[in-house]
Design an enzyme around this catalytic site. Structure first.
Site, short mmCIF file in Angstrom:
data_model
loop_
_atom_site.label_atom_id
_atom_site.label_comp_id
_atom_site.label_asym_id
_atom_site.label_seq_id
_atom_site.Cartn_x
_atom_site.Cartn_y
_atom_site.Cartn_z
N THR A 40 125.63 37.99 35.19
CA THR A 40 125.76 38.04 33.73
C THR A 40 125.52 39.47 33.22
O THR A 40 126.28 39.99 32.39
CB THR A 40 124.74 37.08 33.08
OG1 THR A 40 124.90 35.79 33.67
CG2 THR A 40 124.91 37.00 31.59
N TRP A 41 124.51 40.10 33.75
CA TRP A 41 124.16 41.46 33.34
C TRP A 41 125.26 42.46 33.75
O TRP A 41 125.78 43.23 32.93
CB TRP A 41 122.83 41.83 33.99
CG TRP A 41 122.20 43.10 33.56
CD1 TRP A 41 122.51 43.84 32.44
CD2 TRP A 41 121.12 43.80 34.21
NE1 TRP A 41 121.70 44.94 32.37
CE2 TRP A 41 120.84 44.94 33.45
CE3 TRP A 41 120.38 43.56 35.36
CZ2 TRP A 41 119.83 45.85 33.80
CZ3 TRP A 41 119.39 44.46 35.72
CH2 TRP A 41 119.12 45.58 34.95
N HIS A 62 131.52 34.39 43.19
CA HIS A 62 130.33 34.14 44.00
C HIS A 62 130.71 34.00 45.47
O HIS A 62 129.89 33.64 46.31
CB HIS A 62 129.63 32.84 43.55
CG HIS A 62 128.85 32.98 42.27
ND1 HIS A 62 128.05 34.06 42.00
CD2 HIS A 62 128.72 32.16 41.20
CE1 HIS A 62 127.48 33.90 40.81
NE2 HIS A 62 127.88 32.76 40.31
N ARG A 66 117.09 33.49 31.25
CA ARG A 66 115.81 32.80 31.36
C ARG A 66 114.70 33.80 31.10
O ARG A 66 114.26 33.97 29.98
CB ARG A 66 115.69 32.12 32.74
CG ARG A 66 114.58 31.09 32.84
CD ARG A 66 114.53 30.49 34.24
NE ARG A 66 114.26 31.47 35.27
CZ ARG A 66 113.04 31.78 35.74
NH1 ARG A 66 111.99 31.14 35.29
NH2 ARG A 66 112.88 32.71 36.67
P1 PAP Z 1 124.95 33.17 37.64
O1 PAP Z 1 124.87 33.23 39.13
O2 PAP Z 1 124.80 31.77 37.12
O3 PAP Z 1 126.12 33.91 37.09
P2 PAP Z 1 123.29 35.44 37.10
O4 PAP Z 1 123.71 36.03 35.82
O5 PAP Z 1 123.73 36.10 38.34
O6 PAP Z 1 123.61 33.89 37.11
O7 PAP Z 1 121.69 35.44 37.16
C1 PAP Z 1 120.91 34.96 36.13
C2 PAP Z 1 119.61 35.74 36.17
O8 PAP Z 1 119.83 37.03 35.57
C3 PAP Z 1 118.52 35.07 35.35
O9 PAP Z 1 117.30 35.44 35.99
P3 PAP Z 1 115.94 34.62 35.82
O10 PAP Z 1 116.24 33.17 35.99
O11 PAP Z 1 115.02 35.14 36.88
O12 PAP Z 1 115.44 34.95 34.45
C4 PAP Z 1 118.71 35.73 34.00
O13 PAP Z 1 117.59 35.64 33.15
C5 PAP Z 1 118.99 37.16 34.42
N1 PAP Z 1 119.72 37.92 33.40
C6 PAP Z 1 120.71 37.49 32.58
N2 PAP Z 1 121.12 38.47 31.79
C7 PAP Z 1 120.38 39.56 32.10
C8 PAP Z 1 120.35 40.91 31.60
N3 PAP Z 1 121.14 41.31 30.63
N4 PAP Z 1 119.46 41.76 32.17
C9 PAP Z 1 118.64 41.36 33.16
N5 PAP Z 1 118.61 40.11 33.67
C10 PAP Z 1 119.49 39.23 33.15
#
Ligand code: PAP
Length: 344
Positions: free
Chosen positions: A81-82, A140, A298
């Protein structure tokens, strides 16, 4: 353009792939899934039978990569997502003003299409042909699952990995939110055991990471290998690497104007997770899979595993990591400063 807005063409040329998929499901080894009931093992990797297997077969049979394509690839929950927002904002920085940027109104997953799993929306992937170059995709899929023609096309991959302990916790939370209602929630000990055994959608995690790592050593100008932890610690360093790799380096003037920092701010966890579209919006991946955007955000932190895993659980994952990565030159988690993975 959002994948869902692209024209949908006839699915007749995909019927053979769909037929193959139904046949394969009956014969492949089965494992316990995290979101649905079963995953199947196909060419060494575990895939769900509702979308991922079909997506992988469609990519293998029909996807025609172009030299100008850039594919963002990652195991689940490693930072797609990031990175997706960063790549989209970087690639389109001449088109959009940051104050009215599409990312402020559009969920990151709508910026560019997911190649596998979700793209076909019940019919076909031919509409990818209609996208203008340079095309950006997310995936993925393990590198080994891509047909040889993809790397041979000269296209590029951006890969991001993350500490497996944080991946496990992030994925466990996420999959329980999406878990089909007929099934009891997956407990952490169950998820942990499956993860350690490698039975995890798109996994085994370690094989996924190693495939891209080894290829990135052989083809450093085609595969950029990033770590979530390095990005968190030195985001501007890695965003500049990313832009350069994408063939769109930031100019001195852009750097002086603070554009790198502005893009990082736009794509930050704090900013994206507080946008209305990411608090209330939904992402329609397929008929079976509709996900609320808020589930992609999250905590966005390093080391949340400490709040969930016992010392014994931590040690076992670290031991598996050490054994699997032995001799590869790769370590997971943050790279030592001044020696970030393969980039110096
Ligand atoms: P996906 O595999 O479903 O696409 P993905 O985006 O790869 O998910 O990973 C989600 C994680 O990235 C989450 O981590 P957490 O559960 O440990 O919190 C999510 O919070 C985190 N995430 C999403 N957006 C960002 C961002 N902009 N910067 C940093 N971390 C992020």
């Amino acid at each position: 353009m959002a994948a869902s807005l692209l024209p949908h063409l006839s699915n007749t040329e995909f019927e053979e792939t769909y037929r193959k998929c139904s046949e394969l499901i009956k014969t492949l080894p089965k494992g316990k899934a995290w979101r649905t009931e079963h995953v199947v093992q196909y060419q060494g990797f575990w895939l769900n039978t509702t979308s991922a297997l079909k997506g992988v077969l469609l990519v293998q049979d029909h996807f025609k990569a172009r030299a100008t394509d850039i594919i963002l690839s990652a195991f689940m929950k490693c930072g797609t997502t990031w990175l997706r927002s960063l790549m989209f904002a970087t690639a389109n920085r001449y088109r959009f003003d940051l104050s009215t940027h599409p990312l402020l109104k559009t969920g990151p997953h709508d910026c560019f299409p997911m190649l596998d799993s979700y793209i076909y929306q019940g019919d076909s992937i031919t509409h990818l042909e209609l996208l203008p170059s340079p095309r950006l995709f997310a995936s993925h899929m393990a590198l080994d699952l891509f047909p040889k023609s993809v790397l041979a096309s000269g296209c590029k991959f951006v890969y991001i990995c993350r500490d497996p302990k944080d991946v496990l916790i992030s994925k466990w939370h996420f999959m329980n939110k999406l878990r089909v209602k007929e099934l009891a929630p997956l407990t952490l000990p169950e998820a942990y055991e499956l993860f350690c055994q490698g039975v995890s959608e798109f996994g085994p995690f370690w094989d996924h990471v190693l495939g891209y790592w080894k290829a990135s050593l052989e083809l450093p100008d085609k595969i950029l290998f990033l770590k979530y932890e390095d990005m968190k610690r030195e985001p501007s360093v890695h965003l500049k690497r990313l832009a350069e790799f994408m063939g769109q380096p930031f100019s001195m003037e852009e750097e002086k104007k603070g554009l790198v920092e502005e893009i990082l701010k736009l794509c930050s966890f704090e900013n994206l997770s507080n946008l209305e579209v990411n608090k209330a919006g939904i992402q329609h991946f397929s008929d079976q899979l509709v996900i609320e955007n808020r589930h992609f955000f999250r905590k966005g932190q390093i080391g949340d595993w400490e709040n969930h895993l016992t010392e014994e659980m931590k040690n076992r994952i670290d031991r598996i990591t050490e054994q699997k990565l032995k001799g590869s030159g790769l370590t997971l988690g943050a790279s030592p400063l001044h020696n970030c993975s393969s980039w110096e």
